[in-house]
Design a protein around this motif. Structure first.
Motif, PDB file in Angstrom:
ATOM      1  N   ARG A  92     -55.055 -59.101  21.127  1.00  0.00           N
ATOM      2  CA  ARG A  92     -55.043 -58.238  21.951  1.00  0.00           C
ATOM      3  C   ARG A  92     -53.400 -56.992  20.588  1.00  0.00           C
ATOM      4  O   ARG A  92     -53.140 -56.852  21.390  1.00  0.00           O
ATOM      5  N   ARG A  93     -52.882 -58.491  20.429  1.00  0.00           N
ATOM      6  CA  ARG A  93     -51.839 -57.562  19.187  1.00  0.00           C
ATOM      7  C   ARG A  93     -51.865 -57.458  18.319  1.00  0.00           C
ATOM      8  O   ARG A  93     -51.414 -55.972  17.902  1.00  0.00           O
ATOM      9  N   LEU A  94     -52.908 -57.635  17.461  1.00  0.00           N
ATOM     10  CA  LEU A  94     -53.891 -56.749  16.809  1.00  0.00           C
ATOM     11  C   LEU A  94     -54.416 -55.566  17.419  1.00  0.00           C
ATOM     12  O   LEU A  94     -54.184 -54.349  16.326  1.00  0.00           O
ATOM     13  N   LEU A  95     -54.799 -56.031  18.124  1.00  0.00           N
ATOM     14  CA  LEU A  95     -55.513 -54.202  18.167  1.00  0.00           C
ATOM     15  C   LEU A  95     -54.406 -53.810  18.988  1.00  0.00           C
ATOM     16  O   LEU A  95     -54.485 -52.073  18.547  1.00  0.00           O
ATOM     17  N   ALA A  96     -53.043 -53.895  19.592  1.00  0.00           N
ATOM     18  CA  ALA A  96     -52.421 -52.992  19.535  1.00  0.00           C
ATOM     19  C   ALA A  96     -51.159 -52.406  18.676  1.00  0.00           C
ATOM     20  O   ALA A  96     -50.355 -51.986  19.117  1.00  0.00           O
ATOM     21  N   HIS A  97     -51.609 -52.868  17.446  1.00  0.00           N
ATOM     22  CA  HIS A  97     -51.363 -52.153  16.249  1.00  0.00           C
ATOM     23  C   HIS A  97     -52.160 -50.711  16.312  1.00  0.00           C
ATOM     24  O   HIS A  97     -50.830 -50.145  15.611  1.00  0.00           O
ATOM     25  N   ALA A  98     -53.248 -50.526  16.283  1.00  0.00           N
ATOM     26  CA  ALA A  98     -53.788 -49.687  16.480  1.00  0.00           C
ATOM     27  C   ALA A  98     -53.409 -49.278  17.553  1.00  0.00           C
ATOM     28  O   ALA A  98     -53.555 -47.614  17.654  1.00  0.00           O
ATOM     29  N   PHE A  99     -53.763 -49.064  18.503  1.00  0.00           N
ATOM     30  CA  PHE A  99     -53.749 -48.259  20.583  1.00  0.00           C
ATOM     31  C   PHE A  99     -52.192 -48.073  20.558  1.00  0.00           C
ATOM     32  O   PHE A  99     -51.955 -48.731  21.940  1.00  0.00           O
ATOM     33  N   THR A 100     -51.703 -47.588  19.727  1.00  0.00           N
ATOM     34  CA  THR A 100     -50.271 -47.188  20.094  1.00  0.00           C
ATOM     35  C   THR A 100     -49.783 -46.109  21.499  1.00  0.00           C
ATOM     36  O   THR A 100     -50.623 -45.628  21.241  1.00  0.00           O
ATOM     37  N   VAL A 101     -48.960 -46.011  22.174  1.00  0.00           N
ATOM     38  CA  VAL A 101     -48.864 -44.877  22.625  1.00  0.00           C
ATOM     39  C   VAL A 101     -48.450 -43.457  21.703  1.00  0.00           C
ATOM     40  O   VAL A 101     -49.122 -42.127  22.180  1.00  0.00           O
ATOM     41  N   ARG A 102     -47.358 -43.946  20.688  1.00  0.00           N
ATOM     42  CA  ARG A 102     -47.759 -42.990  19.843  1.00  0.00           C
ATOM     43  C   ARG A 102     -49.220 -41.991  18.844  1.00  0.00           C
ATOM     44  O   ARG A 102     -49.158 -40.544  19.179  1.00  0.00           O
ATOM     45  N   ARG A 103     -50.100 -43.256  19.066  1.00  0.00           N
ATOM     46  CA  ARG A 103     -51.312 -42.556  18.737  1.00  0.00           C
ATOM     47  C   ARG A 103     -52.068 -42.007  20.303  1.00  0.00           C
ATOM     48  O   ARG A 103     -52.610 -40.841  19.126  1.00  0.00           O
ATOM     49  N   VAL A 104     -52.169 -42.177  20.858  1.00  0.00           N
ATOM     50  CA  VAL A 104     -52.110 -41.435  21.969  1.00  0.00           C
ATOM     51  C   VAL A 104     -51.558 -40.429  22.565  1.00  0.00           C
ATOM     52  O   VAL A 104     -53.048 -39.194  22.457  1.00  0.00           O
ATOM     53  N   GLU A 105     -50.568 -40.383  22.547  1.00  0.00           N
ATOM     54  CA  GLU A 105     -49.708 -39.066  22.750  1.00  0.00           C
ATOM     55  C   GLU A 105     -50.187 -38.083  21.410  1.00  0.00           C
ATOM     56  O   GLU A 105     -50.541 -36.893  22.132  1.00  0.00           O
ATOM     57  N   GLY A 106     -50.086 -38.558  20.689  1.00  0.00           N
ATOM     58  CA  GLY A 106     -50.939 -37.419  20.049  1.00  0.00           C
ATOM     59  C   GLY A 106     -51.851 -36.760  19.750  1.00  0.00           C
ATOM     60  O   GLY A 106     -52.648 -35.433  19.319  1.00  0.00           O
ATOM     61  N   LEU A 107     -52.920 -37.371  20.758  1.00  0.00           N
ATOM     62  CA  LEU A 107     -54.016 -37.164  21.091  1.00  0.00           C
ATOM     63  C   LEU A 107     -54.213 -35.586  22.109  1.00  0.00           C
ATOM     64  O   LEU A 107     -54.959 -35.287  22.266  1.00  0.00           O
ATOM     65  N   ARG A 108     -52.680 -35.635  22.591  1.00  0.00           N
ATOM     66  CA  ARG A 108     -52.787 -34.740  24.067  1.00  0.00           C
ATOM     67  C   ARG A 108     -52.858 -33.986  23.221  1.00  0.00           C
ATOM     68  O   ARG A 108     -53.828 -32.925  24.454  1.00  0.00           O
ATOM     69  N   ALA A 109     -53.235 -32.752  22.506  1.00  0.00           N
ATOM     70  CA  ALA A 109     -53.158 -31.229  22.006  1.00  0.00           C
ATOM     71  C   ALA A 109     -54.329 -31.421  21.678  1.00  0.00           C
ATOM     72  O   ALA A 109     -54.787 -30.454  22.830  1.00  0.00           O
ATOM     73  N   THR A 110     -54.861 -32.550  20.853  1.00  0.00           N
ATOM     74  CA  THR A 110     -56.352 -32.553  21.165  1.00  0.00           C
ATOM     75  C   THR A 110     -57.329 -32.502  22.320  1.00  0.00           C
ATOM     76  O   THR A 110     -57.973 -31.367  22.406  1.00  0.00           O
ATOM     77  N   ALA A 111     -57.105 -33.026  23.418  1.00  0.00           N
ATOM     78  CA  ALA A 111     -57.708 -33.025  24.297  1.00  0.00           C
ATOM     79  C   ALA A 111     -56.900 -31.896  25.236  1.00  0.00           C
ATOM     80  O   ALA A 111     -58.294 -31.027  26.201  1.00  0.00           O
ATOM     81  N   GLN A 112     -56.140 -31.197  25.116  1.00  0.00           N
ATOM     82  CA  GLN A 112     -56.186 -29.905  25.604  1.00  0.00           C
ATOM     83  C   GLN A 112     -57.077 -28.834  25.094  1.00  0.00           C
ATOM     84  O   GLN A 112     -57.359 -27.799  25.824  1.00  0.00           O
ATOM     85  N   ARG A 113     -57.128 -28.905  23.842  1.00  0.00           N
ATOM     86  CA  ARG A 113     -57.450 -27.891  23.781  1.00  0.00           C
ATOM     87  C   ARG A 113     -59.609 -28.207  23.482  1.00  0.00           C
ATOM     88  O   ARG A 113     -60.491 -27.057  23.856  1.00  0.00           O
ATOM     89  N   VAL A 114     -60.363 -29.236  23.693  1.00  0.00           N
ATOM     90  CA  VAL A 114     -61.332 -30.038  24.121  1.00  0.00           C
ATOM     91  C   VAL A 114     -61.597 -29.457  25.469  1.00  0.00           C
ATOM     92  O   VAL A 114     -62.625 -28.599  25.865  1.00  0.00           O
ATOM     93  N   ALA A 115     -59.945 -29.574  27.125  1.00  0.00           N
ATOM     94  CA  ALA A 115     -60.547 -29.257  27.676  1.00  0.00           C
ATOM     95  C   ALA A 115     -60.700 -27.607  27.913  1.00  0.00           C
ATOM     96  O   ALA A 115     -61.560 -27.151  28.964  1.00  0.00           O
ATOM     97  N   GLY A 116     -59.956 -26.580  26.870  1.00  0.00           N
ATOM     98  CA  GLY A 116     -59.849 -26.016  26.924  1.00  0.00           C
ATOM     99  C   GLY A 116     -61.346 -25.334  26.741  1.00  0.00           C
ATOM    100  O   GLY A 116     -61.770 -24.154  27.651  1.00  0.00           O
ATOM    101  N   ASP A 117     -61.207 -25.784  25.496  1.00  0.00           N
ATOM    102  CA  ASP A 117     -63.102 -24.823  25.142  1.00  0.00           C
ATOM    103  C   ASP A 117     -64.173 -25.760  26.253  1.00  0.00           C
ATOM    104  O   ASP A 117     -64.862 -24.636  26.448  1.00  0.00           O
ATOM    105  N   LEU A 118     -64.104 -26.756  26.829  1.00  0.00           N
ATOM    106  CA  LEU A 118     -65.046 -26.668  27.792  1.00  0.00           C
ATOM    107  C   LEU A 118     -65.365 -26.716  28.987  1.00  0.00           C
ATOM    108  O   LEU A 118     -66.046 -25.875  29.328  1.00  0.00           O
ATOM    109  N   LEU A 119     -63.857 -25.875  29.178  1.00  0.00           N
ATOM    110  CA  LEU A 119     -63.724 -24.432  30.196  1.00  0.00           C
ATOM    111  C   LEU A 119     -64.182 -23.316  29.691  1.00  0.00           C
ATOM    112  O   LEU A 119     -64.941 -22.574  31.343  1.00  0.00           O
TER     113      LEU A 119
END
Length: 392
Positions: A92-119
């Motif tokens: 889990r500690r090794l995985l946490a190096h990659a699965f950071t809050v920064r990485r997830v929040e960095g995807l929010r704009a992408t998620a909003q774009r993808v959601a808009g395109d789908l709608l």
């Protein structure tokens, strides 16, 4: 004590079987028997379930060598869920190096774009629409593919593989193992590519993840990626469509979110608490390593417990008037993502996906409503409709 047959029986939609409430009030430590494996104890009270999720006296690793209570003839485990600390802590500690809050929040704009395109596509096609296939499935599928570095063109293929990961009885064991083997082979090839040419994705981050000179083995990397893909894809898609169904069933709550969008983060927590995501409580049985006192009695060393998290999330001792769905409720502390060392590492990504999905949907379609009857799937770990017909 005679064991009750479990699961208790069919329920409609997202309802909880009434037996859970009865046991929570009168028999919080209930003996149950699933179609396969040994008998176990079903826990339904919040404090008991929370303790079993975090107390080191309960072991997940023991399930790998026991005849666990289960729905199918073969037990199919997963790397993080078959380990106890310290082995689990290392991965889990090794995985946490990659699965950071920064990485997830960095995807929010992408998620909003993808959601808009789908709608956009859904609106262009016009009503009625199946919200499941038009929106709820592709959004987390695209996001998980983006996070991991899996090409978008493979998303339909990965949907079927994710369904295999979450199947309890909908597929045979041979079908399930075949699809999981296919998925593992594909991801192993992708990891080999990233070792040669790293990119800004989770698989690349896992390839280089290191903790005190220790790295993931090739097999560990593939198994962790399979787990993240399967759990993050199907469970999030199910929660999005279940959340939409819930909001359309309680239109006053949907209207409240439209008028006060700042309530959305808390509303997502309430949806996680209120919706019984898991079909049954057999996914991760834990074994007592010593005698443990719970509110309903003693679990003896060597006995398995099954954790009814949806029932725990409706415990009136923890959540007043628990059967009432209220987007203004403080639902923090719910157990939808588990608790303790095995708390879902993808929880932040799932939260973000659901927040983005519901915000975009409510803004785009203020008159969104159900269109026709909803049929529900069976034989899967996660509850959800086979289709969600909507109009606007």
């Amino acid at each position: 004590m005679i064991a009750r047959s479990y699961p208790f029986g069919p329920v409609e939609g997202l309802d909880l079987h009434p037996t859970y409430a009865e046991l929570r009030a009168e028999e919080p430590l209930a003996r149950v028997k699933l179609p396969y494996g040994e008998e176990g104890w079903l826990l339904t009270r919040y404090d008991d379930v929370r303790l079993a999720l975090s107390d080191p006296r309960f072991s997940l690793a023991q399930a790998a060598v026991r005849d666990t209570p289960r729905m199918g003839p073969t037990r199919i485990g997963a790397i993080l869920t078959d380990l106890d600390p310290p082995d689990h802590t290392r991965l889990r500690r090794l995985l946490a190096h990659a699965f950071t809050v920064r990485r997830v929040e960095g995807l929010r704009a992408t998620a909003q774009r993808v959601a808009g395109d789908l709608l956009d596509e859904m609106e262009k096609a016009g009503p009625p629409a199946d919200l499941l296939t038009a929106f709820a499935i592709p959004l987390p599928g695209l996001m998980v593919c983006d996070l991991l570095g899996v090409p978008y063109d493979d998303r339909d293929h990965f949907q079927s593989l994710a369904e295999a990961f979450m199947s309890t009885t909908a597929m045979t064991d041979d079908e399930k193992l075949s699809k999981l083997g296919e998925l593992a082979g594909y991801l192993a090839g992708l990891a080999d590519q990233r070792r040669a040419h790293q990119e800004d994705d989770l698989i690349s981050a896992l390839v280089v993840a290191q903790e005190e000179g220790d790295r993931l083995t090739a097999e560990e990397l593939v198994q962790l990626t399979v787990l993240l893909l399967g759990a993050g894809y199907d469970s999030t898609a199910s929660h999005i469509v279940n959340s939409v169904h819930t909001l359309l069933t309680f239109p006053d709550q949907a209207d409240l979110l439209r008028s006060q969008p700042e309530l959305m983060p808390g509303a997502v927590e309430e949806l996680l608490r209120w919706i019984p995501g898991q079909e049954i409580a057999d996914i991760l049985p834990r074994y007592a390593l010593e005698d443990v006192e719970l509110s309903g009695g003693t679990v003896r060393a060597g006995e398995p417990v099954l954790l009814a998290k949806p029932a725990a999330n409706r415990d009136p001792r923890q959540f007043p008037d628990p059967d009432r769905f209220d987007v203004t409720r403080n639902a923090k502390g719910h157990l939808a993502f588990g608790h303790g060392p095995h708390h879902c590492i993808g929880a932040q990504l799932a939260r973000m996906d659901v927040q983005v999905a519901l915000t975009a949907l409510l803004e785009r379609f203020p008159d969104l409503r159900l269109e026709g009857d909803v049929k529900w799937r069976t034989g899967m770990a996660m509850r959800g409709p086979l289709a969600l017909p909507v109009t606007w």
